[in-house]
Design an enzyme around this catalytic site. Structure first.
Site, short mmCIF file in Angstrom:
data_model
loop_
_atom_site.label_atom_id
_atom_site.label_comp_id
_atom_site.label_asym_id
_atom_site.label_seq_id
_atom_site.Cartn_x
_atom_site.Cartn_y
_atom_site.Cartn_z
N ARG A 12 1.21 -0.97 0.14
CA ARG A 12 0.17 0.41 -0.09
C ARG A 12 1.08 1.18 -0.33
O ARG A 12 1.67 1.38 1.44
CB ARG A 12 -1.27 0.05 1.24
N SER B 283 -13.19 -2.83 2.30
CA SER B 283 -12.71 -1.98 3.09
C SER B 283 -14.57 -1.24 3.24
O SER B 283 -15.39 -0.74 2.70
CB SER B 283 -12.26 0.05 2.61
N LYS C 237 -2.68 6.42 8.51
CA LYS C 237 -3.69 7.33 7.22
C LYS C 237 -4.34 8.17 7.87
O LYS C 237 -5.21 8.63 8.34
CB LYS C 237 -4.72 5.76 7.56
N1 TZP Z 1 -7.42 1.16 6.49
C1 TZP Z 1 -7.90 2.45 8.33
S1 TZP Z 1 -6.74 2.77 9.19
C2 TZP Z 1 -5.47 2.08 8.33
C3 TZP Z 1 -6.14 1.63 7.23
C4 TZP Z 1 -4.92 1.94 5.87
C5 TZP Z 1 -4.22 1.94 8.98
C6 TZP Z 1 -3.39 1.00 9.83
O1 TZP Z 1 -2.33 1.82 9.93
P1 TZP Z 1 -1.98 1.55 12.08
O2 TZP Z 1 0.06 1.96 11.76
O3 TZP Z 1 -2.18 -0.08 11.91
O4 TZP Z 1 -2.59 2.20 11.97
#
Ligand code: TZP
Ligand code: MG
Length: 220
Positions: free
Chosen positions: A44, A117, A147
């Site tokens: 990603r 998602s 994010k």
């Molecule tokens: N989608 C929802 S939260 C997120 C994504 C891609 C980020 C998750 O990253 P982390 O560091 O595990 O909180």
């Protein structure tokens, strides 16, 4: 749904160039995570902090896929069906604001695992009507640094409600730390997807072990 074991969702690592700590490389970090036993990997690479150019993304995806292949770990591409096709990824993950999910299923649903998602009940109920989705990614469970446009936190109670509203496997995502894993597993979520828990871990072997040994229950 395609016939596959959902155990691959237990320890799902997501990473792009923007998530790599100083002093490490993306292939090096992914290799460490694979050696530690991750069960899925998603490339990603997005956002203003990505360090890859468009031209560098394809060879990087190919390299990461080769690494995953050597460990028999499914390789996913986030939000880029064309790139997923170019590298023959095992799967593609699509967000609500990404390429129309129905279009993605039409294009690659026969060959690839499709992740989608879904952050709230309305989204899960809508998605339940669409055939060809293999798992949902749901969250953020907690606040995330990874994010910038994340939806509101749903917490363990929100996750539990989503798991109960579908027969499809749900992988929990967002702000997950090792101490959350057992509560997540108790909701009957199929696994945990993390960026920073692994990318910023001082002991990736131990972190992945904790993910693998959470009391996951089959969602069937
Ligand atoms: N989608 C929802 S939260 C997120 C994504 C891609 C980020 C998750 O990253 P982390 O560091 O595990 O909180
Ligand atoms: Mg996306």
């Amino acid at each position: 749904m395609k016939d596959f074991n959902t155990d691959f969702l237990h320890a799902y690592f997501i990473c792009g160039s923007q998530d790599v700590p100083e002093g490490k490389t993306l292939p090096g970090l992914v290799a460490e995570a694979l050696a530690a036993g991750i069960t899925a990997f998603q490339f990603r690479d997005k956002g203003s902090n990505s360090t890859l150019s468009e031209a560098e993304r394809l060879p990087m995806a190919q390299k990461l896929h080769q690494l995953c292949y050597a460990y028999h770990v499914p390789f996913f591409i986030d939000d880029d069906v064309q790139l997923a096709q170019q590298v023959h990824a095992e799967g593609v993950h699509v967000g609500q604001s990404d390429e129309e999910i129905r279009q993605v299923i039409k294009e690659v649903g026969a060959q690839m695992i499709i992740g989608y998602s879904c952050s709230n009940l309305t989204q899960v109920e809508q998605a339940n009507k669409i055939s060809g989705i293999d798992y949902y990614g749901s969250g953020p469970i907690y606040a995330t640094q990874s994010k910038s446009d994340a939806d509101p936190e749903i917490g363990i109670a929100g996750l539990s409600q989503l798991v109960k509203s579908t027969t499809r496997p749900i992988v929990a995502i967002g702000g997950i730390t090792a101490s959350d894993l057992s509560a997540i597993a108790k909701t009957k979520a199929a696994g945990a997807a993390v960026i920073s828990l692994i990318a910023q871990s001082n002991d990736i072997k131990q972190t992945v072990s904790q993910m693998l040994t959470a009391p996951w229950i089959k969602n069937d």
